[in-house]
Design a protein around this motif. Structure first.
Motif, PDB file in Angstrom:
ATOM      1  N   VAL A   1       6.419   6.899   1.701  1.00  0.00           N
ATOM      2  CA  VAL A   1       5.423   7.805   1.102  1.00  0.00           C
ATOM      3  C   VAL A   1       5.810   9.266   1.329  1.00  0.00           C
ATOM      4  O   VAL A   1       5.816  10.081   0.406  1.00  0.00           O
ATOM      5  CB  VAL A   1       4.018   7.514   1.659  1.00  0.00           C
ATOM      6  CG1 VAL A   1       2.994   8.477   1.057  1.00  0.00           C
ATOM      7  CG2 VAL A   1       3.616   6.069   1.387  1.00  0.00           C
TER       8      VAL A   1
ATOM      9  N   LEU B   1       0.698   4.115  -2.907  1.00  0.00           N
ATOM     10  CA  LEU B   1       0.443   5.526  -2.603  1.00  0.00           C
ATOM     11  C   LEU B   1       1.613   6.406  -3.032  1.00  0.00           C
ATOM     12  O   LEU B   1       1.408   7.478  -3.615  1.00  0.00           O
ATOM     13  CB  LEU B   1       0.158   5.701  -1.109  1.00  0.00           C
ATOM     14  CG  LEU B   1      -0.209   7.123  -0.662  1.00  0.00           C
ATOM     15  CD1 LEU B   1      -1.374   7.692  -1.462  1.00  0.00           C
ATOM     16  CD2 LEU B   1      -0.515   7.156   0.834  1.00  0.00           C
TER      17      LEU B   1
ATOM     18  N   CYS C   1      -4.361   5.084   1.836  1.00  0.00           N
ATOM     19  CA  CYS C   1      -4.214   3.921   0.959  1.00  0.00           C
ATOM     20  C   CYS C   1      -4.189   2.676   1.835  1.00  0.00           C
ATOM     21  O   CYS C   1      -3.466   2.633   2.835  1.00  0.00           O
ATOM     22  CB  CYS C   1      -2.934   4.036   0.140  1.00  0.00           C
ATOM     23  SG  CYS C   1      -2.725   2.718  -1.085  1.00  0.00           S
TER      24      CYS C   1
ATOM     25  N   ALA D   1       0.829  -1.211   0.000  1.00  0.00           N
ATOM     26  CA  ALA D   1       0.000   0.000   0.000  1.00  0.00           C
ATOM     27  C   ALA D   1       0.861   1.258   0.000  1.00  0.00           C
ATOM     28  O   ALA D   1       0.496   2.268  -0.603  1.00  0.00           O
ATOM     29  CB  ALA D   1      -0.952   0.008   1.201  1.00  0.00           C
ATOM     30  N   ALA D   2       2.024   1.197   0.667  1.00  0.00           N
ATOM     31  CA  ALA D   2       2.939   2.342   0.664  1.00  0.00           C
ATOM     32  C   ALA D   2       3.518   2.561  -0.736  1.00  0.00           C
ATOM     33  O   ALA D   2       3.650   3.703  -1.194  1.00  0.00           O
ATOM     34  CB  ALA D   2       4.062   2.138   1.678  1.00  0.00           C
TER      35      ALA D   2
ATOM     36  N   ALA E   1      -0.675   5.124   4.794  1.00  0.00           N
ATOM     37  CA  ALA E   1      -0.657   3.868   4.035  1.00  0.00           C
ATOM     38  C   ALA E   1      -0.720   2.696   5.012  1.00  0.00           C
ATOM     39  O   ALA E   1       0.113   2.576   5.907  1.00  0.00           O
ATOM     40  CB  ALA E   1       0.598   3.765   3.174  1.00  0.00           C
TER      41      ALA E   1
ATOM     42  N   ILE F   1      -7.166   3.656  -2.757  1.00  0.00           N
ATOM     43  CA  ILE F   1      -6.773   5.000  -2.302  1.00  0.00           C
ATOM     44  C   ILE F   1      -8.058   5.809  -2.139  1.00  0.00           C
ATOM     45  O   ILE F   1      -8.894   5.857  -3.049  1.00  0.00           O
ATOM     46  CB  ILE F   1      -5.835   5.706  -3.305  1.00  0.00           C
ATOM     47  CG1 ILE F   1      -4.586   4.861  -3.582  1.00  0.00           C
ATOM     48  CG2 ILE F   1      -5.429   7.085  -2.765  1.00  0.00           C
ATOM     49  CD1 ILE F   1      -3.663   5.429  -4.660  1.00  0.00           C
TER      50      ILE F   1
END
Length: 229
Positions: free
Chosen positions: A81, A55, A172, A51-52, A143, A217
């Motif tokens: 991020v 994003l 995210c 997810a990081a 994230a 997101i």
């Protein structure tokens, strides 16, 4: 389907074991890649999660302006991020618990030559006083911050305390179907919508390579309070 960049890592648990303890390179659209150190020990904050990556790469699409904007990252972990935002000209504060400050500082140092704004690390424990982080930032980045049930209310308190009427929160998260994850996710968004308006950013607007159907997101803003007539 996951893009090849996210597929390589495999399931989350295996990924944590395999990736922890070495440098993760995150390519950028312009210039050298970010180099992000990870740690073999120290919990979930010490690994660059998918997810990081999603994003961080979304920030590069230009959908939101970051140059000269004041940005705060919550639950920054490795800082992927927030550091990416700083390479786009933002003035960033990456925040996490005390035990992650050393890793954040290492990654800020490793990537400082790529930063065109500014970036610093500070301790921020969800639910506690946020006076030193005022005035409200232009953006808050998050994230994979919604997987512990006991952290939901402190996180929501921090979001309410930090956001102003013009703050945009970009959240995210990876949608998970195991155990209590669906229930925690449902509760989080239910609570969030008491004070915030949510807009899901379509997958088609994510980075064309760093994207996945199960990673979402969401753009979040404070609800505008209507006063008495």
């Amino acid at each position: 389907a996951r893009s090849r960049h996210l597929q390589r890592a495999g399931p989350r648990r295996r990924r944590a074991a395999a990736m922890a303890g070495f440098v993760r390179e995150l390519e950028r659209r312009a210039g050298p890649a970010l180099r992000l150190e990870q740690r073999a020990a120290g919990g979930v904050g010490c690994v660059v999660w998918d997810a990081a990556l999603v994003l961080a790469k979304f920030l590069e699409t230009g959908a939101f302006p970051f140059a000269r904007r004041h940005v705060l990252e919550l639950g920054a972990g490795t800082g992927a991020v927030g550091i990416m935002a700083a390479t786009l000209g933002a003035n960033v504060t990456v925040t996490d618990l005390e035990e992650l400050q050393e890793l954040l500082l290492v990654n800020i140092e490793n990537n400082k030559h790529l930063v065109t704004g500014s970036v610093r690390a500070k301790v921020l424990k969800w639910g506690e006083d946020v006076t030193e982080f005022q005035p409200p930032p232009d953006y808050i980045l998050m994230a994979d911050c919604i997987y512990y049930e006991e952290s939901l209310e402190p996180l929501l308190k921090t979001l309410k305390d930090l956001t102003g009427p013009d703050t945009c929160v970009l959240c995210c998260y990876e949608q998970r179907t195991m155990g209590k994850n669906p229930e925690i996710e449902r509760k989080y968004f239910e609570l969030l919508q008491q004070d915030f308006e949510l807009e899901r950013i379509p997958l088609a607007r994510h980075d064309e390579e760093y994207r996945s159907a199960d990673i979402h997101i969401v753009s979040i803003h404070r609800k505008h309070m209507v006063g008495p007539r």
